[in-house]
Design a protein around this motif. Sequence first.
Motif, PDB file in Angstrom:
ATOM      1  N   PRO A 136       0.925  -1.259  -0.034  1.00  0.00           N
ATOM      2  CA  PRO A 136       0.046  -0.062   0.063  1.00  0.00           C
ATOM      3  C   PRO A 136       0.962   1.401   0.003  1.00  0.00           C
ATOM      4  CG  PRO A 136      -0.699  -1.398   1.722  1.00  0.00           C
ATOM      5  CD  PRO A 136       0.665  -1.902   1.463  1.00  0.00           C
ATOM      6  N   ASP A 137       0.226   2.315  -0.406  1.00  0.00           N
ATOM      7  CA  ASP A 137       1.182   3.494  -0.526  1.00  0.00           C
ATOM      8  C   ASP A 137       1.493   4.171   0.650  1.00  0.00           C
ATOM      9  OD1 ASP A 137       0.888   3.241  -3.339  1.00  0.00           O
ATOM     10  OD2 ASP A 137      -0.588   4.850  -3.738  1.00  0.00           O
ATOM     11  N   GLN A 138       0.483   3.772   1.629  1.00  0.00           N
ATOM     12  CA  GLN A 138       0.619   4.425   3.045  1.00  0.00           C
ATOM     13  C   GLN A 138       2.003   3.629   3.584  1.00  0.00           C
ATOM     14  OE1 GLN A 138      -1.917   2.686   1.791  1.00  0.00           O
ATOM     15  NE2 GLN A 138      -3.730   2.896   3.081  1.00  0.00           N
ATOM     16  N   ILE A 139       2.433   2.947   3.321  1.00  0.00           N
ATOM     17  CA  ILE A 139       3.983   2.170   3.835  1.00  0.00           C
ATOM     18  C   ILE A 139       5.075   2.758   3.356  1.00  0.00           C
ATOM     19  CG2 ILE A 139       5.086  -0.003   4.676  1.00  0.00           C
ATOM     20  CD1 ILE A 139       2.448  -1.608   4.554  1.00  0.00           C
ATOM     21  N   MET A 146      10.790  -3.723   6.705  1.00  0.00           N
ATOM     22  CA  MET A 146      10.735  -4.332   8.001  1.00  0.00           C
ATOM     23  C   MET A 146       9.435  -5.073   7.854  1.00  0.00           C
ATOM     24  SD  MET A 146      12.092  -1.816  11.062  1.00  0.00           S
ATOM     25  CE  MET A 146      10.780  -0.527  10.842  1.00  0.00           C
ATOM     26  N   ILE A 147       9.060  -5.529   6.916  1.00  0.00           N
ATOM     27  CA  ILE A 147       7.491  -6.158   6.837  1.00  0.00           C
ATOM     28  C   ILE A 147       8.027  -7.679   7.078  1.00  0.00           C
ATOM     29  CG2 ILE A 147       5.915  -7.131   5.446  1.00  0.00           C
ATOM     30  CD1 ILE A 147       5.475  -4.205   4.406  1.00  0.00           C
ATOM     31  N   GLU A 148       9.160  -8.214   6.421  1.00  0.00           N
ATOM     32  CA  GLU A 148       9.481  -9.710   6.700  1.00  0.00           C
ATOM     33  C   GLU A 148       9.910  -9.831   8.145  1.00  0.00           C
ATOM     34  OE1 GLU A 148      11.783 -13.218   7.134  1.00  0.00           O
ATOM     35  OE2 GLU A 148      12.565 -11.317   7.621  1.00  0.00           O
ATOM     36  N   PRO A 149      10.536  -9.203   8.995  1.00  0.00           N
ATOM     37  CA  PRO A 149      10.574  -9.407  10.219  1.00  0.00           C
ATOM     38  C   PRO A 149       9.104  -9.436  10.923  1.00  0.00           C
ATOM     39  CG  PRO A 149      11.860  -7.590  10.002  1.00  0.00           C
ATOM     40  CD  PRO A 149      11.552  -8.154   8.604  1.00  0.00           C
ATOM     41  N   LEU A 150       8.544  -8.548  10.690  1.00  0.00           N
ATOM     42  CA  LEU A 150       7.120  -8.527  11.268  1.00  0.00           C
ATOM     43  C   LEU A 150       6.302  -9.566  11.194  1.00  0.00           C
ATOM     44  CD1 LEU A 150       5.147  -6.956  12.725  1.00  0.00           C
ATOM     45  CD2 LEU A 150       4.389  -5.657  10.519  1.00  0.00           C
ATOM     46  N   THR A 151       6.583 -10.437   9.739  1.00  0.00           N
ATOM     47  CA  THR A 151       5.965 -11.630   9.654  1.00  0.00           C
ATOM     48  C   THR A 151       6.084 -12.669  10.534  1.00  0.00           C
ATOM     49  OG1 THR A 151       7.435 -12.586   7.943  1.00  0.00           O
ATOM     50  CG2 THR A 151       5.860 -11.170   7.101  1.00  0.00           C
ATOM     51  N   VAL A 152       7.509 -12.712  10.923  1.00  0.00           N
ATOM     52  CA  VAL A 152       7.994 -13.747  11.814  1.00  0.00           C
ATOM     53  C   VAL A 152       7.192 -13.371  13.388  1.00  0.00           C
ATOM     54  CG1 VAL A 152      10.223 -14.359  13.028  1.00  0.00           C
ATOM     55  CG2 VAL A 152      10.057 -13.929  10.701  1.00  0.00           C
ATOM     56  N   ALA A 153       7.176 -12.062  13.645  1.00  0.00           N
ATOM     57  CA  ALA A 153       6.312 -11.934  14.940  1.00  0.00           C
ATOM     58  C   ALA A 153       5.175 -12.042  14.950  1.00  0.00           C
ATOM     59  CB  ALA A 153       6.834 -10.227  15.165  1.00  0.00           C
ATOM     60  N   VAL A 154       4.254 -11.886  13.812  1.00  0.00           N
ATOM     61  CA  VAL A 154       2.898 -12.147  13.543  1.00  0.00           C
ATOM     62  C   VAL A 154       2.663 -13.795  13.765  1.00  0.00           C
ATOM     63  CG1 VAL A 154       1.169 -12.217  11.813  1.00  0.00           C
ATOM     64  CG2 VAL A 154       2.374 -10.090  11.959  1.00  0.00           C
ATOM     65  N   LEU A 181       6.591  -7.794  20.542  1.00  0.00           N
ATOM     66  CA  LEU A 181       6.008  -6.928  21.447  1.00  0.00           C
ATOM     67  C   LEU A 181       4.781  -5.908  20.862  1.00  0.00           C
ATOM     68  CD1 LEU A 181       5.711  -5.235  24.079  1.00  0.00           C
ATOM     69  CD2 LEU A 181       7.557  -3.826  23.263  1.00  0.00           C
ATOM     70  N   LEU A 182       4.877  -5.476  19.702  1.00  0.00           N
ATOM     71  CA  LEU A 182       4.360  -4.650  18.986  1.00  0.00           C
ATOM     72  C   LEU A 182       2.798  -5.448  18.516  1.00  0.00           C
ATOM     73  CD1 LEU A 182       3.912  -1.833  17.601  1.00  0.00           C
ATOM     74  CD2 LEU A 182       4.834  -2.766  15.318  1.00  0.00           C
ATOM     75  N   VAL A 183       3.150  -6.620  17.969  1.00  0.00           N
ATOM     76  CA  VAL A 183       2.088  -7.494  17.727  1.00  0.00           C
ATOM     77  C   VAL A 183       1.223  -7.856  18.991  1.00  0.00           C
ATOM     78  CG1 VAL A 183       1.125  -9.584  16.399  1.00  0.00           C
ATOM     79  CG2 VAL A 183       3.182  -8.473  15.760  1.00  0.00           C
ATOM     80  N   MET A 297       1.263  -3.400   9.519  1.00  0.00           N
ATOM     81  CA  MET A 297       2.365  -2.086   9.352  1.00  0.00           C
ATOM     82  C   MET A 297       1.377  -0.891   8.916  1.00  0.00           C
ATOM     83  SD  MET A 297       5.224  -1.292   9.399  1.00  0.00           S
ATOM     84  CE  MET A 297       6.498  -2.736   9.234  1.00  0.00           C
ATOM     85  N   VAL A 298       0.623  -0.999   8.159  1.00  0.00           N
ATOM     86  CA  VAL A 298      -0.194   0.320   7.793  1.00  0.00           C
ATOM     87  C   VAL A 298      -0.874   1.091   8.909  1.00  0.00           C
ATOM     88  CG1 VAL A 298      -2.344   1.133   6.517  1.00  0.00           C
ATOM     89  CG2 VAL A 298      -0.987  -0.549   5.519  1.00  0.00           C
ATOM     90  N   GLN A 299      -1.111   0.105   9.867  1.00  0.00           N
ATOM     91  CA  GLN A 299      -1.828   0.844  11.267  1.00  0.00           C
ATOM     92  C   GLN A 299      -0.711   1.189  12.156  1.00  0.00           C
ATOM     93  OE1 GLN A 299      -4.484  -2.077  13.158  1.00  0.00           O
ATOM     94  NE2 GLN A 299      -4.809  -3.047  11.092  1.00  0.00           N
ATOM     95  N   CYS A 300       0.498   0.642  12.260  1.00  0.00           N
ATOM     96  CA  CYS A 300       1.426   0.760  13.115  1.00  0.00           C
ATOM     97  C   CYS A 300       2.871   1.258  12.735  1.00  0.00           C
ATOM     98  CB  CYS A 300       1.619  -0.645  14.000  1.00  0.00           C
ATOM     99  SG  CYS A 300       0.204  -1.177  14.791  1.00  0.00           S
ATOM    100  N   GLU A 301       3.069   1.881  11.459  1.00  0.00           N
ATOM    101  CA  GLU A 301       3.916   2.266  11.009  1.00  0.00           C
ATOM    102  C   GLU A 301       4.952   3.175  11.852  1.00  0.00           C
ATOM    103  OE1 GLU A 301       6.353   4.504   7.415  1.00  0.00           O
ATOM    104  OE2 GLU A 301       4.468   3.500   6.946  1.00  0.00           O
ATOM    105  N   ASP A 302       4.250   4.107  12.604  1.00  0.00           N
ATOM    106  CA  ASP A 302       4.993   5.086  13.612  1.00  0.00           C
ATOM    107  C   ASP A 302       5.695   4.403  14.427  1.00  0.00           C
ATOM    108  OD1 ASP A 302       2.387   4.246  14.575  1.00  0.00           O
ATOM    109  OD2 ASP A 302       2.166   6.315  15.825  1.00  0.00           O
ATOM    110  N   LYS A 303       5.449   3.603  14.951  1.00  0.00           N
ATOM    111  CA  LYS A 303       6.005   2.712  16.082  1.00  0.00           C
ATOM    112  C   LYS A 303       6.970   1.922  15.608  1.00  0.00           C
ATOM    113  CE  LYS A 303       2.322   2.842  19.772  1.00  0.00           C
ATOM    114  NZ  LYS A 303       1.287   2.057  20.554  1.00  0.00           N
ATOM    115  N   ALA A 304       6.647   0.949  14.515  1.00  0.00           N
ATOM    116  CA  ALA A 304       7.843   0.250  13.746  1.00  0.00           C
ATOM    117  C   ALA A 304       8.925   1.135  13.332  1.00  0.00           C
ATOM    118  CB  ALA A 304       7.210  -0.270  12.543  1.00  0.00           C
ATOM    119  N   GLN A 305       8.725   2.607  12.988  1.00  0.00           N
ATOM    120  CA  GLN A 305       9.880   3.145  12.553  1.00  0.00           C
ATOM    121  C   GLN A 305      10.736   3.673  13.892  1.00  0.00           C
ATOM    122  OE1 GLN A 305      10.804   4.995   9.889  1.00  0.00           O
ATOM    123  NE2 GLN A 305       9.155   5.080   8.500  1.00  0.00           N
TER     124      GLN A 305
END
Length: 336
Positions: A136-139, A146-154, A181-183, A297-305
Amino acid sequence: MKGIVLRKNDNQVVVETLPIPQVGDEQVLVKVICTGICGTDIKLLKGQYHLRENIEKVVVGHEFVGMVVELGASVDNIKKGDRITAQPTIRSCGTCQYCHTGQFNLCKDRTRIGFDADGSFAEYIVLHKDQIYHLPDQISDEAAAMIEPLTVAVRAVYKAEIKPTDTVLITGPGTIGLLTLLVAKQHGCRTLVCGTKMDEKKLKIASALGADKVFMNDQWKEEIGAEKISIVFECAGHESAVNMGLELIVPKGQYIQVGTKSSKIEVDFMTVAYKELRITGSIAAIREDWIHAIELMVQCEDKAQLLIDKIYPLDKWETGLESLLNNGGPKILLQP
């Protein structure tokens, strides 16, 4: 193009000038925009990972975002200019019980970019069309890397049954631990994060991400107090963290092993029996984890950054690696 290559003959990592790869019928050529250094990449870059028998050298890297610049003749669901990321798995056997149920992460014959085929520490990468996920354009580019490591956390968090009344302990505040933690925080539970004295900077990030308590693992007896830890996500892959988690968790608790280690560790399995613990492992990710991670990531990008420490040009990869090893990060990005 330039690429960071691990060579088998001398187990060295070097920057090489390589030909831009050619696409096959079901492949796409992607210009890499941004790529992240993973903990597994550190093993590769330090020469601690041996390539498969039939591979003489490989471009490292598997966390990235890029733009499609060329299409194979049989590719019809992707177009030039698409901004994408991709799962590391290129292919799996397709015939085992795990592949039949979509769990290609467990296939013993799966191949991956950055390990079994050239990865993302280069200006261009060739991918199979089935690896690709549109973004999505929002990301932003940085968050997309960082989406790949986020998939591991999910995947790890979805292994547990979390309720708002649970108290969750996460050991190891690296990239995976912090994204776990974020998830987990999406479930409204109480969260605790512990690390070593070397993790002081990362524990501060954990607090900023919403951890209810952070502490050093050598202070757990003082810090835990009356906390009733019902779920443990072990993200460090160290023996001391594993056994601390097993000791702290309450009877009937859920323990998820996320962190990995190349050597064996000793575990007090009698604690597992006496507490009737529910234990599971979690490795990599499958398609549904990718879909959820992109939505999250669309919802939580500010924290992931908050996880991003520095961004270096590709030819400064050694500086980025040194920064990580000297308690940088948890996330260092490279730009070709």
